[in-house]
Design a protein around this motif. Structure first.
Motif, PDB file in Angstrom:
ATOM      1  N   SER A  29     -24.850 -25.676  25.352  1.00  0.00           N
ATOM      2  CA  SER A  29     -26.266 -25.885  25.034  1.00  0.00           C
ATOM      3  C   SER A  29     -26.562 -25.570  23.574  1.00  0.00           C
ATOM      4  CB  SER A  29     -27.140 -25.019  25.941  1.00  0.00           C
ATOM      5  OG  SER A  29     -26.998 -25.408  27.273  1.00  0.00           O
ATOM      6  N   CYS A  32     -25.158 -28.368  21.374  1.00  0.00           N
ATOM      7  CA  CYS A  32     -26.029 -29.552  21.418  1.00  0.00           C
ATOM      8  C   CYS A  32     -27.312 -29.322  20.638  1.00  0.00           C
ATOM      9  CB  CYS A  32     -26.346 -29.918  22.857  1.00  0.00           C
ATOM     10  SG  CYS A  32     -24.956 -30.632  23.727  1.00  0.00           S
ATOM     11  N   SER A  50     -32.680 -42.294  20.744  1.00  0.00           N
ATOM     12  CA  SER A  50     -32.848 -42.882  22.075  1.00  0.00           C
ATOM     13  C   SER A  50     -31.677 -43.767  22.467  1.00  0.00           C
ATOM     14  CB  SER A  50     -34.149 -43.692  22.123  1.00  0.00           C
ATOM     15  OG  SER A  50     -34.073 -44.779  21.221  1.00  0.00           O
ATOM     16  N   VAL A  53     -25.221 -41.406  22.943  1.00  0.00           N
ATOM     17  CA  VAL A  53     -25.052 -40.114  23.611  1.00  0.00           C
ATOM     18  C   VAL A  53     -26.222 -39.160  23.322  1.00  0.00           C
ATOM     19  CG1 VAL A  53     -23.746 -38.969  21.777  1.00  0.00           C
ATOM     20  CG2 VAL A  53     -23.284 -38.400  24.148  1.00  0.00           C
ATOM     21  N   TRP A  54     -27.100 -39.521  22.397  1.00  0.00           N
ATOM     22  CA  TRP A  54     -28.172 -38.616  21.995  1.00  0.00           C
ATOM     23  C   TRP A  54     -29.123 -38.199  23.112  1.00  0.00           C
ATOM     24  CZ3 TRP A  54     -27.605 -35.626  18.166  1.00  0.00           C
ATOM     25  CH2 TRP A  54     -26.877 -36.021  17.057  1.00  0.00           C
ATOM     26  N   PRO A  55     -29.509 -39.084  24.038  1.00  0.00           N
ATOM     27  CA  PRO A  55     -30.379 -38.584  25.121  1.00  0.00           C
ATOM     28  C   PRO A  55     -29.753 -37.436  25.921  1.00  0.00           C
ATOM     29  CG  PRO A  55     -30.438 -40.975  25.076  1.00  0.00           C
ATOM     30  CD  PRO A  55     -29.375 -40.546  24.096  1.00  0.00           C
ATOM     31  N   THR A  56     -28.456 -37.517  26.153  1.00  0.00           N
ATOM     32  CA  THR A  56     -27.767 -36.437  26.866  1.00  0.00           C
ATOM     33  C   THR A  56     -27.734 -35.172  26.028  1.00  0.00           C
ATOM     34  OG1 THR A  56     -26.393 -38.069  27.974  1.00  0.00           O
ATOM     35  CG2 THR A  56     -25.623 -35.793  28.021  1.00  0.00           C
ATOM     36  N   VAL A  57     -27.462 -35.329  24.723  1.00  0.00           N
ATOM     37  CA  VAL A  57     -27.399 -34.174  23.820  1.00  0.00           C
ATOM     38  C   VAL A  57     -28.760 -33.501  23.718  1.00  0.00           C
ATOM     39  CG1 VAL A  57     -27.011 -33.516  21.403  1.00  0.00           C
ATOM     40  CG2 VAL A  57     -25.448 -35.097  22.515  1.00  0.00           C
ATOM     41  N   VAL A  59     -31.200 -33.533  26.110  1.00  0.00           N
ATOM     42  CA  VAL A  59     -31.625 -32.967  27.392  1.00  0.00           C
ATOM     43  C   VAL A  59     -30.747 -31.787  27.825  1.00  0.00           C
ATOM     44  CG1 VAL A  59     -31.845 -33.504  29.859  1.00  0.00           C
ATOM     45  CG2 VAL A  59     -32.703 -35.095  28.163  1.00  0.00           C
ATOM     46  N   LEU A  60     -29.500 -31.757  27.394  1.00  0.00           N
ATOM     47  CA  LEU A  60     -28.561 -30.735  27.870  1.00  0.00           C
ATOM     48  C   LEU A  60     -29.042 -29.298  27.662  1.00  0.00           C
ATOM     49  CD1 LEU A  60     -25.499 -31.000  29.057  1.00  0.00           C
ATOM     50  CD2 LEU A  60     -25.059 -29.689  27.007  1.00  0.00           C
ATOM     51  N   ILE A  63     -31.373 -28.044  30.352  1.00  0.00           N
ATOM     52  CA  ILE A  63     -30.766 -27.758  31.648  1.00  0.00           C
ATOM     53  C   ILE A  63     -29.793 -26.581  31.541  1.00  0.00           C
ATOM     54  CG2 ILE A  63     -29.270 -28.692  33.462  1.00  0.00           C
ATOM     55  CD1 ILE A  63     -30.410 -31.471  32.678  1.00  0.00           C
TER      56      ILE A  63
END
Length: 92
Positions: A29, A32, A50, A53-57, A59-60, A63
């Protein structure tokens, strides 16, 4: 290397697994989070965030950090229960 025969070897596999899970969740986390900060400082446009891989980076950390906190609390509880049992068994 000589090991004393009287010393009990305690296997704390659950605590070890929880500690590695905490380190992985919080560490990933933070990486990221830093990647987003660096990408923003370099001049990455909001449209680029958007795609790929940026949306995952992005949001990670939302979470991973709460998950890491829950795992730390779980690790503290498991460790306290184990220490209580060891203290109770040592008193007998």
């Amino acid at each position: 290397m000589v090991v004393a025969k009287d010393t009990p070897v305690t296997d704390n596999r659950l605590e070890r697994i929880l500690a590695f899970m905490v380190a992985a969740a919080i560490g990933l986390s933070i990486i990221c989070f830093l990647a987003v900060i660096i990408a923003t400082a370099v001049g990455t446009t909001p449209e680029a965030f958007s795609q790929g891989v940026w949306p995952t980076v992005i949001v990670l950390p939302a979470i991973g950090l709460p998950l890491g906190l829950v795992l730390v609390i779980t690790l503290i509880i498991v460790s306290a229960v184990r220490r209580g049992r060891e203290a109770r068994d040592a008193g007998k």
